[in-house]
Design an enzyme around this catalytic site. Structure first.
Site, PDB file in Angstrom:
ATOM      1  N   GLY A 127     -37.397 -21.243  -2.461  1.00 34.87           N
ATOM      2  CA  GLY A 127     -36.493 -21.039  -3.593  1.00 34.87           C
ATOM      3  C   GLY A 127     -37.248 -20.698  -4.866  1.00 34.87           C
ATOM      4  O   GLY A 127     -38.269 -20.007  -4.855  1.00 34.87           O
ATOM      5  N   GLY A 128     -36.718 -21.232  -5.964  1.00 37.19           N
ATOM      6  CA  GLY A 128     -37.315 -20.943  -7.270  1.00 37.19           C
ATOM      7  C   GLY A 128     -38.760 -21.381  -7.347  1.00 37.19           C
ATOM      8  O   GLY A 128     -39.522 -20.901  -8.195  1.00 37.19           O
TER       9      GLY A 128
ATOM     10  N   GLY B  92     -50.069  15.849 -10.133  1.00 39.97           N
ATOM     11  CA  GLY B  92     -49.858  14.691 -11.005  1.00 39.97           C
ATOM     12  C   GLY B  92     -50.834  13.581 -10.693  1.00 39.97           C
ATOM     13  O   GLY B  92     -51.244  12.811 -11.572  1.00 39.97           O
ATOM     14  N   ALA B  93     -51.244  13.513  -9.422  1.00 38.72           N
ATOM     15  CA  ALA B  93     -52.156  12.448  -9.023  1.00 38.72           C
ATOM     16  C   ALA B  93     -53.501  12.594  -9.728  1.00 38.72           C
ATOM     17  O   ALA B  93     -54.195  11.612  -9.987  1.00 38.72           O
ATOM     18  CB  ALA B  93     -52.326  12.443  -7.516  1.00 38.72           C
TER      19      ALA B  93
END
Ligand code: HXC
Length: 520
Positions: free
Chosen positions: A175-176, A410-411
């Site tokens: 959980g948390g 772009g790389a």
């Protein structure tokens, strides 16, 4: 028999209490812990800290809850052992959850104890290591326990980028409770022992009908290879904790300090002839970038982070002439070193950590571009790739790159380019800076010639050759200053070390702002 005075009696009582506080939840539960193949909270601290250096805090703290008869079950120190000690001779704050006391669950006072050492770590500028083995919020305490988690999360966030925070998963975290580790810089997990999940197998079965074991769902392999939540996987607690010590040796104590240099026995001017022939003649053939890294760094020592996750990019720590560096590198051996969503996020997070903690970044580039495909596009490669641009552009630590082969599209820009304020950008003679690979480029710019050609295949080869010869070498980028020099591969180590020395006093600041808005 000698009679005891009141002072001796008091002292004996206190010593007995102290002795009791060392026993956690009692012999039966300690045996149960061992029978699960797990160490106790204190045994773990003995492994983590330099011998004899541990100073415990709050060993007499007890919980205050009276719910469900809890007042009849009190254990000195409650479910966590906290304090400080030394790792490799340097101050380190620690907390180690004690599963033998209420399953290591987090009571109000457990949270207070953890918060106290977190505050001390911040005030004194030293790393904090949490050894996690806990059933989560103390069920009997309700809101007090939940609020305690909130207090810890808040401190995790405030400490982020100020002191290194490490979580070691040596039991459950449900959980948390997973979110404190998730907010720290590095998570270690032990196979078959550490488990993290937001909702466990039982809840999953009742909600979705899916059946899955605890280990499959949230074990070390799931989180180090699939989700990327955890960074390091080990087979046993001993090795895991030794690696925590190793990691700390690379890091500074806090963001105002530099990592501690060590004396290197590896010659800073050492050449490595194997690098002159490591790139295959065929640019589509792979090679192992780990060989390049190990040939360049001190004594081949490269501590990989996220080794089992997004293997098309490699990140980790090494030393150059005794000084810590962060390495980011494509791995042509895996998916040709392409940048995909996971690789972008992995590298971006590492670059930001290095920048926060004054660790220079060395980037080895061989990247054919971003991975094409609907799953990547719809998964948000634009948003995730942007994180890597953001991280490199924002980083003000020394940034040195070595282009070994491809830097397409772009790389090229993303990977520590001059435009993103790369400080020293080297290329090997085999470097290729281009908008795209030759085949793809020829198909687009010579489409009509190829369509009308009687001997299209011959023509295509000719055009590909022409493109490769005229565009795909590093000298064009070097002639424009985008590459600072084309270097002989064997000399890479000395070139990087000299550049690092030149950049030792680099000063660069960002425009004043509260913080940027990284595309999360
Ligand atoms: C109080 C707990 C406890 C808890 C375990 N114990 N979890 N006591 N609060 N959360 C106690 C048990 O009663 C038992 O006590 C001892 O610890 C060992 O537990 P076992 O169940 O016997 O051990 P095991 O079979 O190994 O199972 C471990 C476990 C299981 C998987 C962790 O205990 C479990 O599922 N616990 C509950 C987990 C959970 O749902 N927690 C809440 C998560 S939500 P005795 O006296 O017999 O030794 C959460 C919210 C955080 O944490 C929110 C933050 C925002």
């Amino acid at each position: 028999m000698t009679s005891q005075g009141p002072t001796e009696q008091k002292r004996d009582e206190l010593l007995q209490l102290r002795e009791k506080s060392l026993q956690g939840g009692g012999t039966r539960r300690i045996e149960a812990q061992h029978s699960r193949g797990k160490l106790t909270a204190r045994e773990r601290l003995d492994l983590l800290l330099d011998p004899g250096s541990f100073e415990e805090l709050d060993p007499f703290v007890i919980h205050r809850s009276t719910n469900f008869g809890l007042d009849k079950q009190q254990y000195l120190g409650d479910a966590v052992v906290t304090g400080y000690g030394k790792v490799n001779g340097r101050l380190t704050f620690v907390y180690s959850q004690d599963f033998t006391v209420f399953g290591g669950s987090l009571s109000e006072v457990v949270a207070n104890k953890i918060c106290k050492v977190m505050d001390m770590a911040m005030e004194n500028g030293a790393p904090i290591v949490g050894l996690i083995d806990s059933g989560g919020a103390r069920i009997q305490e309700g809101i007090d326990s939940l609020a305690g988690y909130g207090d810890i999360f808040n401190r995790n966030v405030l400490a982020s980028g100020v002191i290194p925070q490490i979580s070691v998963m040596l039991g459950p975290a449900a959980g948390g409770a997973t979110y404190s580790p998730a907010l720290t810089d590095f998570i270690f997990m032990v196979k078959g022992v550490g488990q993290m999940y937001i909702t466990g197998p039982d809840v999953i079965k009742s909600v979705t009908g899916e059946e899955v074991s605890h280990e499959q769902l949230g074990g070390a392999e799931a989180h180090t290879a699939k989700s990327g939540v955890a960074h390091f996987l080990d087979d046993n607690e001993n090795n895991c904790i030794l690696r925590v010590r190793e990691l700390l040796s690379f890091l500074p104590q806090n963001n105002m300090e530099n990592p501690l240099p060590i004396v290197s026995t590896d010659d800073p001017e050492r050449d490595d002839e194997s690098l002159n022939t490591i790139i295959p003649d065929n640019s589509n053939h792979p090679y192992n970038m780990l060989d390049v890294i190990e040939a360049v760094v001190d004594s081949k020592n490269f501590m990989q982070v996220h080794q089992n996750f997004a293997g098309n990019v490699l990140v980790g720590f090494s030393r150059m002439n005794g000084n810590t560096v962060g390495i980011v590198a494509q791995q042509p051996n895996q998916f040709a070193g392409v940048l995909d969503i996971d690789a972008s996020v992995k590298a971006a997070r590492f670059v930001r950590f290095c920048d926060a903690f004054n660790i220079p970044i060395i980037t080895f580039i061989d990247v054919p571009g971003f991975l094409p495909g609907t799953s990547q596009e719809h998964g948000g490669i634009i948003r995730h790739g942007a994180k890597l641009i953001f991280a490199y552009a924002e980083a003000t630590v020394p940034k040195i790159s070595v282009l070994t082969r491809k830097a397409y599209g772009g790389a090229y820009i993303v990977m520590s380019s001059k435009s993103l304020r790369g400080d020293v950008n080297y290329s090997w003679p085999t470097g290729q800076v281009a908008v795209m690979g030759a085949e793809g480029a020829v198909n687009i710019i010579h489409r009509s010639i190829l369509k009308d050609s009687e001997d299209a295949e011959e023509k295509r080869k000719e055009l590909v050759n022409e493109y490769e010869n005229s565009l795909m070498n590093p000298y064009i980028a070097a002639s424009r200053g985008y590459i600072d020099d084309v270097i002989e591969p064997s000399k890479t180590r000395r070139k990087i070390i000299r550049a690092l020395q030149m950049l030792e006093n680099k000063r660069e600041t960002l425009p004043p702002k509260k913080h940027g808005s990284i595309p999360l």
